[in-house]
Write a protein that holds these residues in place. Structure first.
Motif, PDB file in Angstrom:
ATOM      1  N   SER A   1      69.626   9.747  28.999  1.00 37.02           N
ATOM      2  CA  SER A   1      70.306   8.410  28.255  1.00 37.02           C
ATOM      3  C   SER A   1      69.747   8.482  26.374  1.00 37.02           C
ATOM      4  N   ALA A   2      68.126   9.059  26.945  1.00 37.53           N
ATOM      5  CA  ALA A   2      67.295   8.780  25.885  1.00 37.53           C
ATOM      6  C   ALA A   2      68.064  10.214  24.754  1.00 37.53           C
ATOM      7  N   LEU A   3      68.108  11.468  25.743  1.00 44.34           N
ATOM      8  CA  LEU A   3      68.326  12.632  24.989  1.00 44.34           C
ATOM      9  C   LEU A   3      69.457  12.294  24.774  1.00 44.34           C
ATOM     10  N   ALA A   4      71.180  12.155  24.803  1.00 45.09           N
ATOM     11  CA  ALA A   4      71.845  11.868  24.807  1.00 45.09           C
ATOM     12  C   ALA A   4      72.117  11.022  23.383  1.00 45.09           C
ATOM     13  N   ALA A   5      71.152   9.557  23.645  1.00 44.60           N
ATOM     14  CA  ALA A   5      70.835   9.126  23.147  1.00 44.60           C
ATOM     15  C   ALA A   5      70.764   9.550  20.663  1.00 44.60           C
ATOM     16  N   LEU A   6      69.667  10.328  21.544  1.00 45.17           N
ATOM     17  CA  LEU A   6      69.126  10.861  20.379  1.00 45.17           C
ATOM     18  C   LEU A   6      70.113  11.905  19.740  1.00 45.17           C
ATOM     19  N   LEU A   7      70.460  12.515  20.260  1.00 45.32           N
ATOM     20  CA  LEU A   7      71.700  13.458  19.271  1.00 45.32           C
ATOM     21  C   LEU A   7      72.693  12.672  18.691  1.00 45.32           C
ATOM     22  N   ILE A   8      72.971  11.836  19.748  1.00 48.59           N
ATOM     23  CA  ILE A   8      74.340  10.677  19.387  1.00 48.59           C
ATOM     24  C   ILE A   8      74.056   9.977  17.802  1.00 48.59           C
ATOM     25  N   GLY A   9      73.530   9.044  18.144  1.00 47.93           N
ATOM     26  CA  GLY A   9      72.345   8.606  16.583  1.00 47.93           C
ATOM     27  C   GLY A   9      71.955   9.354  15.775  1.00 47.93           C
ATOM     28  N   GLY A  10      71.384  10.391  16.385  1.00 42.76           N
ATOM     29  CA  GLY A  10      70.758  11.673  15.043  1.00 42.76           C
ATOM     30  C   GLY A  10      71.946  12.028  14.268  1.00 42.76           C
ATOM     31  N   ALA A  11      72.662  12.059  14.636  1.00 40.02           N
ATOM     32  CA  ALA A  11      73.962  13.283  14.207  1.00 40.02           C
ATOM     33  C   ALA A  11      74.013  12.546  13.207  1.00 40.02           C
ATOM     34  N   VAL A  12      74.497  10.957  13.814  1.00 42.16           N
ATOM     35  CA  VAL A  12      75.660   9.553  12.784  1.00 42.16           C
ATOM     36  C   VAL A  12      74.739   9.610  11.628  1.00 42.16           C
TER      37      VAL A  12
END
Lengths: 585, 325
Positions: free
Chosen positions: A91-102
């Motif tokens: 979930s941290a990896l996915a959050a990093l991708l989503i949050g980073g993109a945003v």
């Protein structure tokens, strides 16, 4: 942001007139602040943890670690550890991708409507995790009117696809993505625009600038963001409790909660042993972040912060569409499902204009004293914790960055402990600490609001420190040194130089603390008593008593309050210092 | 008959009036009742005793007890009155000497065996655990044995004894009375049954169609069905388990007068009528059953020994978690 030391204290503060006394005055000052910080860290971080360790390894004050070791090595504990690592990690990896993109899309591109996008993105995180989980559960339930409207209703008896590992990872990732974005926004503000301009002069395109310049410069913040999401995932209780417990997919926090909830104080030593395990797991994450973000270079002084430099052209609509779709999936649909649940007269009844009722809202908002009191309590607890922590964090940030030397890492680890441990464990530690009347004072904090306040202070101190410490690291030491040379006392220097510079960061942190604590459940779940129930407690209790509609009504009302507070802050945002509101980018 | 009731009511009213003079101050209730029911109970009590200020703490029975145990360890239990699911827990507290006997309690209308003989705890309701199913379910179960059939595979949810006092008694009753004993629960596990959460969770899962069958306390699905939920409740043919939702006064109470008034109210005719209005089977044998229930004698109760249960409580929990965790 240009950092100019405000010379105010030079006029206001009387300068010491007797130079001979300076030295003896300063020496205790130089030790006083680190000592105070260390003591506070020990009180808030180490003491509860120590009490737990004793409960686990030396029950009855006799060293007997066998039971704890057996507990840690048990099949259930090993499984729960693996589950915790995989849900928190993925979930941290996915959050990093989503949050980073945003974060990037809103910072470097010429996207329109950035403010509402950022606002709703941050808002989606302020909804309590258990509410988010409940909303997603409702959304994907076989009877869900929304799925029905889309013609996607699964067959009755179809297990909810969100139950279990995948659902936990998904909801956690979505829930923690704004946390990543906020951390990155803070980092992006500290990037000087001249870097981009230099690259543009060399002919670099926007994608190259992001990949070759921004991301490397942001590396510490990116690692920090991922680890914040990871540690938050380890400690998260609400999401695995709603999505994992019903299918017996246990993470360490839910395993501990189950042990405690069913065996009471008798299960305390087991729970304490398991909590040592969580501390170990989370401690690894924190240690990694300390090592990874160790600063190599000097400080950057920023003349002009980063400006959007990526002209999207035709892709602008596409990117905007993607972001709004993300928000609709993350916030809109689950919220709608929750609203449906709150407006139907009974579980499983189809919502229509005939069946629609406001009964659940009137019941929880007008009839039940408990719910109204819970709103007031949560407001008070979260508010006082935020205020106190904002003040403390300024002194802490200064002391950690300037005065602690190598000892700093140790203190930081101690401070992080209560945040890394699941809330239930901190709660049990607090019960153990405060059950008996305090020595010397003879008063018991147990069953008073102060035990919850103490737990909030301990738990959210690391959250409150993040932004001020980061900001402090960006500040050149010469302002303080100049003040020192001019004979300013430590207090004057903190008050007139450090505090004004750190105020925006401290305010951001305080807001974060307030919004997180307002919906908090895991700490107060065990610490509340009659008259001190919090919103999280009432919500969980309603859901457990089979009053899911009422729970949804409380959840929506609480979210409305958060929304209103955020909106109010946003409206007076112009009067606040720059960069105070995390969604104002 | 009607005149009799009037006389009883008038007498109760007079009693209440005299007691009301004595009872005042603060009272803290620890309960496992749903919030709305707890609030209604307090509102009804306060209508009779306006000088008593009642606040309550609500949670599942195991967690109410976890809280109370911690407070006892701290030397300052907050609760004055305890109103929880099962008598086993009460029996344990009684044996530890933590309960206050209410000798003046009027229990003449009740059959023997419902309340504690030393008047330390009193049953207020009869809450049974049976089967709930969603209307879309193919099989309409009529017995506990039906739940082990292939049609139910992966579609059954039940509350965990680790979360609910009623579920603990239920588990021990079924394991003690069904021919297979604990083997029955192993069959359920092999049939993909889920054991987690409390009764409220089961209601939500079955009513929303995530699961089609559930074990659950009677009043939740019967009330929810009356509001239109697509579910049915069944009293299985082998019989049902039952808890009495007992009330007791803690010896450490700071307000014994108000506590006695509260307990007296719950077992009084008015208190029992309130239970009926809330949709419960009242403990009082003369109070009618709420709509949606069969007659009192049509509900077959499985035998259950509270004292024996107390001895086997911890073992039962461990056995259950060994099967389902």
């Amino acid at each position: 942001m240009t950092l100019i030391a405000r010379p105010g204290w030079r006029h206001d503060a009387p300068r010491p007139t007797w130079p001979g006394l300076r030295l003896p005055q300063r020496l205790p000052e130089g030790l006083g602040l680190p000592a105070a910080v260390t003591l506070t860290a020990l009180l808030l971080g180490a003491l509860p943890f120590l009490r737990l360790t004793i409960a686990a390894l030396a029950p009855g004050w006799q060293f007997a670690p066998d039971a704890a070791l057996e507990q840690i090595g048990s099949r259930a504990a090993v499984n729960a550890t693996l589950h915790t690592l995989e849900t928190a990690g993925f979930s941290a990896l996915a959050a990093l991708l989503i949050g980073g993109a945003v974060a990037l899309a809103l910072s470097v591109t010429d996207l329109r409507h950035k403010r509402p996008l950022a606002f709703f993105f941050v808002f989606s995180m302020m909804i309590a995790p258990q509410v988010a989980a409940l909303a997603f559960l409702s959304l994907f339930a076989p009877h869900s009117p929304i799925l029905g409207a889309l013609g996607l209703s699964p067959a009755p008896g179809t297990p909810n696809p969100l139950l279990g590992r995948g659902g936990i990872i998904l909801v956690m990732a979505l829930h923690h993505a704004p946390l990543v974005a906020i951390t990155l926004w803070t980092g992006l503000r500290s990037v000087p625009h001249s870097l981009v301009e230099a690259a543009q002069m060399e002919g670099a395109g926007p994608a190259t600038i992001v990949a070759r310049i921004l991301l490397p410069v942001l590396r510490p913040q990116i690692i920090a963001a991922a680890l914040i999401a990871f540690v938050a995932g380890i400690g998260n209780f609400g999401i695995p409790a709603l999505l994992g417990l019903p299918v017996n997919y246990l993470t360490l926090p839910t395993l501990i909660y189950r042990r405690l909830a069913s065996f009471g104080p008798a299960g305390l030593s087991d729970a304490a042993a398991l909590s040592l395990l969580v501390a170990l797991v989370a401690g690894g994450g924190i240690l990694a972040s300390v090592l990874a973000t160790r600063r190599a270079g000097g400080k950057v002084e920023i003349e002009r912060p980063l400006q959007p430099f990526w002209t999207l052209g035709r892709a602008r609509r596409l990117v905007a569409g993607a972001l709004w779709t993300l928000l609709a999936l993350k916030l809109g649909l689950p919220f709608l499902a929750l609203l449906c649940e709150a407006l139907t007269p009974a579980l499983g009844v189809a919502l229509s204009w005939q069946s629609l009722t406001l009964d659940k809202f009137t019941e929880v908002l007008l009839r039940q004293d408990v719910t109204m009191r819970a709103f007031r309590n949560s407001f008070l607890f979260a508010g006082s914790a935020a205020l106190l922590l904002a003040l403390i964090s300024i002194g802490f940030a200064y002391a950690l960055e300037r005065r602690m030397g190598r000892f700093r890492r140790v203190v930081e680890l101690v401070i992080e402990l209560p945040y890394a441990l699941p809330g239930v464990v901190l709660a049990i530690a607090c019960i153990l600490l405060f059950l008996k009347p305090l020595p010397l004072l003879g008063v018991s904090l147990y069953a008073t609001p102060f035990i919850i306040l103490f737990a909030y202070l301990a738990r959210f101190l690391p959250l409150a420190l993040k932004a001020p410490v980061a900001a402090m690291a960006q500040i050149e030491a010469h302002h303080e040194e100049a003040a020192k040379l001019d004979g300013a006392s430590l207090w004057q220097m903190l008050r007139f130089i450090v505090a004004p510079i750190l105020a925006p960061a401290a305010t951001v942190s305080a807001l974060m603390v307030f919004l997180v604590a307002f919906n908090e459940l895991t700490v107060s779940a065990l610490l509340w008593s009659s008259g001190t129930e919090t919103l999280g407690v009432v919500l969980f209790s309603l859901k457990e008593a089979g009053l899911a509609g009422e729970a949804a009504a409380v959840a929506i009302s609480a979210s409305t309050i958060i929304f209103a507070v955020m909106l109010g802050l946003d409206l007076c945002g112009k009067r606040l210092p720059d960069n105070v509101l995390p969604w104002r980018i | 008959m009607r005149a009799n009731i009037l006389i009883i009511l008038a007498a109760a009213g007079a009693l209440a009036a005299t007691a009301a003079l004595a009872a005042e101050g603060k009272l803290v209730l620890y309960t496992s009742q749903p919030n709305t029911d707890a609030q209604q109970t307090i509102d009804a009590f306060k209508a009779l005793y306006p000088k008593v200020e009642v606040s309550f703490v609500r949670d599942g029975t195991p967690r109410v007890m976890a809280k109370l145990r911690a407070e006892i360890e701290a030397g300052s239990p907050q609760a004055d009155v305890l109103l929880i699911a099962d008598s086993v827990t009460m029996e344990g507290l009684k044996q530890e000497g933590r309960l206050l006997a209410y000798d003046a309690a009027d229990v003449s209308a009740y059959p023997a065996g419902i309340h504690d003989p030393q008047k330390m705890w009193f049953s207020t309701k009869l809450i049974t655990t049976g089967i709930v199913y969603n209307n879309k379910a193919a099989l309409k179960p009529t017995s506990w044995a039906d739940l082990t059939k292939p049609e139910v595979k992966n579609l059954l949810a039940m509350p965990s004894p680790l979360n609910s006092g009623a579920a603990l008694i239920h588990t021990m009753t079924l394991a003690g009375n069904l021919p297979g004993g604990w083997r029955y629960y192993e069959q359920l596990r092999d049939n993909g049954a889920l054991a987690a959460g409390g009764n409220g969770d089961i209601l939500r899962q079955v009513a929303t169609g995530e699961k089609l069958y559930g074990m659950i306390v009677d009043f939740m699905p019967i009330r929810e069905k009356a509001k239109g939920a697509p579910i049915e409740f069944v009293f299985p043919s082998e019989g049902v388990s039952a808890v009495g939702e007992p009330v007791a006064i803690l010896k450490s109470t700071k307000n014994p007068e108000a506590a006695k008034a509260f307990v007296g109210f719950l077992i009084s005719r008015e208190g029992q009528a309130l239970a009926l209005r809330q949709g419960y089977v009242a403990a009082h044998p003369d109070v009618a059953l709420p709509a949606g229930y069969p007659t009192r004698d049509a509900i077959k109760l499985m035998p259950f020994d509270a004292a024996q249960a107390l001895a086997g409580e911890a073992a039962a929990r461990k056995r259950f978690s060994a099967i389902f965790e």
